[in-house]
Motif scaffolding. Sequence first.
Motif, PDB file in Angstrom:
ATOM      1  N   SER A 172     -59.808  -5.201 -90.192  1.00 14.56           N
ATOM      2  CA  SER A 172     -60.642  -5.939 -90.643  1.00 14.56           C
ATOM      3  C   SER A 172     -61.919  -5.296 -90.319  1.00 14.56           C
ATOM      4  O   SER A 172     -62.203  -4.661 -89.499  1.00 14.56           O
ATOM      5  CB  SER A 172     -60.750  -7.580 -90.174  1.00 14.56           C
ATOM      6  N   LEU A 213     -64.647  -6.896 -89.049  1.00 15.23           N
ATOM      7  CA  LEU A 213     -65.171  -7.282 -87.630  1.00 15.23           C
ATOM      8  C   LEU A 213     -64.531  -6.632 -86.684  1.00 15.23           C
ATOM      9  O   LEU A 213     -65.103  -6.162 -85.663  1.00 15.23           O
ATOM     10  CB  LEU A 213     -65.025  -8.899 -87.730  1.00 15.23           C
ATOM     11  N   ASN A 214     -63.291  -6.437 -86.928  1.00 15.32           N
ATOM     12  CA  ASN A 214     -62.688  -5.595 -85.774  1.00 15.32           C
ATOM     13  C   ASN A 214     -62.831  -4.366 -85.651  1.00 15.32           C
ATOM     14  O   ASN A 214     -63.105  -3.574 -84.341  1.00 15.32           O
ATOM     15  CB  ASN A 214     -60.914  -5.631 -86.169  1.00 15.32           C
ATOM     16  N   LEU A 273     -65.949  -3.268 -86.316  1.00 15.20           N
ATOM     17  CA  LEU A 273     -67.438  -3.274 -85.899  1.00 15.20           C
ATOM     18  C   LEU A 273     -67.355  -3.591 -84.543  1.00 15.20           C
ATOM     19  O   LEU A 273     -68.213  -3.010 -83.915  1.00 15.20           O
ATOM     20  CB  LEU A 273     -67.999  -4.212 -86.544  1.00 15.20           C
ATOM     21  N   LEU A 274     -66.406  -4.451 -84.045  1.00 13.30           N
ATOM     22  CA  LEU A 274     -66.696  -5.079 -82.511  1.00 13.30           C
ATOM     23  C   LEU A 274     -65.763  -4.480 -81.665  1.00 13.30           C
ATOM     24  O   LEU A 274     -66.127  -4.562 -80.430  1.00 13.30           O
ATOM     25  CB  LEU A 274     -66.634  -6.617 -82.712  1.00 13.30           C
ATOM     26  N   LEU A 321     -73.304 -14.903 -86.610  1.00 12.19           N
ATOM     27  CA  LEU A 321     -71.989 -14.261 -86.453  1.00 12.19           C
ATOM     28  C   LEU A 321     -71.460 -14.731 -84.942  1.00 12.19           C
ATOM     29  O   LEU A 321     -70.276 -14.957 -84.783  1.00 12.19           O
ATOM     30  CB  LEU A 321     -72.212 -12.742 -86.448  1.00 12.19           C
ATOM     31  N   GLU A 327     -68.092 -16.733 -84.485  1.00  7.44           N
ATOM     32  CA  GLU A 327     -67.166 -16.543 -83.436  1.00  7.44           C
ATOM     33  C   GLU A 327     -66.595 -17.588 -82.762  1.00  7.44           C
ATOM     34  O   GLU A 327     -65.496 -17.676 -82.035  1.00  7.44           O
ATOM     35  CB  GLU A 327     -67.559 -15.170 -82.741  1.00  7.44           C
ATOM     36  N   ARG A 375     -64.349 -10.112 -78.845  1.00  6.11           N
ATOM     37  CA  ARG A 375     -65.174  -9.930 -80.082  1.00  6.11           C
ATOM     38  C   ARG A 375     -66.273 -10.848 -79.767  1.00  6.11           C
ATOM     39  O   ARG A 375     -67.531 -10.366 -79.950  1.00  6.11           O
ATOM     40  CB  ARG A 375     -64.449 -10.619 -81.287  1.00  6.11           C
ATOM     41  N   VAL A 425     -70.514  -9.140 -79.447  1.00  4.05           N
ATOM     42  CA  VAL A 425     -71.452  -9.937 -80.185  1.00  4.05           C
ATOM     43  C   VAL A 425     -72.744 -10.391 -79.342  1.00  4.05           C
ATOM     44  O   VAL A 425     -73.885 -10.179 -79.312  1.00  4.05           O
ATOM     45  CB  VAL A 425     -71.167 -11.106 -81.211  1.00  4.05           C
TER      46      VAL A 425
END
Length: 749
Positions: free
Chosen positions: A268, A270-271, A273-274, A427, A431, A452, A456
């Motif tokens: 994904s 977000l995965n 990215l984070l 974001l 989360e 995650r 952030v």
Amino acid sequence: MVLSAATSKNTVFLATTSLIIFICFLLIGFTVGFRHESEAFTNGLIVVAMVMVLQYLIFDPIKFLILAFDHATWPQDDAIYHVPKTSVTQSRFDGLKMRLGSCKSELLITDDHRNEKLNEKYGRIAKELVLYGSYFFCLLLIVVVHVDQTLYYNTNIMYQLFHLSTNYSMGLSKVFFQYEVFPFIEKTLIDAFYLNNGNWWAMEQTQIMGVVRLRQMRYKVHHMGLEDPKWDHDDYLPEWTLPYERLHYKDKFWRIYDPFLHLSLQSSFLNSLLLNFNHHGAVHVYPESGGYCSYLMTKRTNSLKVMDYLRDYSWMGINTSALFLDFTLYSADANVFTVITLLVENTMFGIQCTKTDVESVRLIQSAAQKSTASLFVVALYLILMIQFMRTLFVKLWFDPKVIKELWNIVDLFICILNVVLVMLKVLLEMERIILCDKIERATRAQFLNFLRPMRVDQATSIILGFLVAATTLRLWKVFQFARVFQHFTHTLSSAWRATVSLGLAIVILLTAIGVASSVPNGSNAVLFRHLLRAIITCFWYSMGFNGGMVPSELFYGGMWLGLCFYLFLVFIVAIIMMNVFASVIYNYFKRSGRELKEQDKQCISFYQYLSIEFADVKNRFSGWFGCCRKRYQRKGYTVSENVRYWSSQRMVKHILRRREEQRVYNRVSEGPSETSRQEDYYRKVRRMYKISDILTIQLEILKRRLLGDENGNLPSSDDSDSDPEDMPELYKKKNSQKKARVRINQTKD
């Protein structure tokens, strides 16, 4: 109606009406019988604030766009101006008061204040100072609200509890061999959480969220050499048997087969990215995604069975490079999540290197649970951020070429950081919602990954730090009106070549010492075990910082070699080179000071500009508060004696100020030039004439107060064209008596 033109009667009426409305609202709120919960009331205020922000950012521009299109398409005729019925006719007193105010202003505004370019510059600086100063102050408040200082204590205590040994647990620092890993897990992560009636022995209010995850990184083949290792991504049967076959009962007995299957991260945005980061160990760098995972159970007996199974089927072996123990603790009293990652790294020597990573963060905290002060600071930050971005947008809209200027690029960078910060905050709220839903739906035997939202939150802190740094840099540009900042800026701009070359020489020398000292001392001293760490150690030790380093750590290569290292660091770099660097800066500082004195122009300062620009505000403030006015005090002397005393005191202050200017600005020995003397003389003459005009107008006002009517009209003579009816009654009586005396004298003759 303009508020400044309102009479005292209207002002009192407005204040009374506002007070009555406010009291009525308070009485309604406290007596109608309903009360909101604090969170519901806060949520309502947040919704109102969001609606106002949306209206300001979206709906108002749309409205103005429609109005502009309407005026551009169907132009309207200019409205006819009508004189209002409430207009007041100006009397002679009004004209004289206007002239008096104008003369007083001209007395304050000298020729130095008539430099339009300088006034425009100071006006722009005043606006930027208000904008950037308020924004910078709000950023500091955001930092105070965002940073929780109590989290440090939780992080420090958790680190000590898991890294050091206690009576009820085994510390990670006591794990030296691979066969000690499983006893550490059984004693610290299993038995320790069931000693106190099923709770953790250290803190009853702290509970483990989900279960503990064991994730190991394996070599594809046994790694030897200096190149990066190749990690294993294949699937195996128990006991690392090949080939892998998917059996039909695998889903039922998944805990038996999953420890030998490669963990694939859910793809994904977000995965990626984070969770796309690495863990830095003592030997290698390990990715967060991938590896082979096993999970403990919620009950002690089941967790011990899992450990027996992993031990019997050789889950850890010679190909195991690192083992990560991931779990999260939650303290309900403090509302703090503690994300813990324990790393056990298997080196090529067979010794285990350990590392404890603890992060404390508040994740479950909605906006309604925040304090009123924090909500107010956030609202103030949004308002100032919108104002800041609007100012930059208007500047670029009317002149797009200014985007090439350096400080406008800095402003654009600040705006981008603000947008990124707001996106990260949104974001983080998303989360948190996902996290709360996961906690509500998950079972106790499921592993909950809190990385995650933690990442952030860390990114938010980093962006906030960059934002404060960029705003500080921009505020430095605004403060260039002050002589101190001009001096520093001129020094840096003139000395950067010499300082960069000298600094580069110091950096090269320290790098060479760090590389040379890491060779004989790296195997014995922790601070020199890595090449980069040895260079950094030499840097901060030469700057005067100790940090736990002792000189004996430099002498593992022998006494004479260690003595050379120590002399280079302490004597050559710390004493000679640093003093040379400071001397260069000091010489340029003095030279830039002389250059600024030579280029010094006799112009008003920023404070003088503000004192004239906001003189009306100062006068109104002193008018509202009578205690701020300077009143005349006789002190037992007559007026003439006080005038002579004040004149002498003013003359003494003037002489002392001249001497100070001569000392500071290094004037020539013969004193001020003839031109400056003439300018000073002309300035005094103009000031005396202006004071004479002020006294003349004041006497005229006094004369018309005493001898004139209510409008300030003086009595006219007989041969004038004025109407006798306009004369006051006192002068009519005097005129009639004078005419009667004239008639009597005529009859006598």
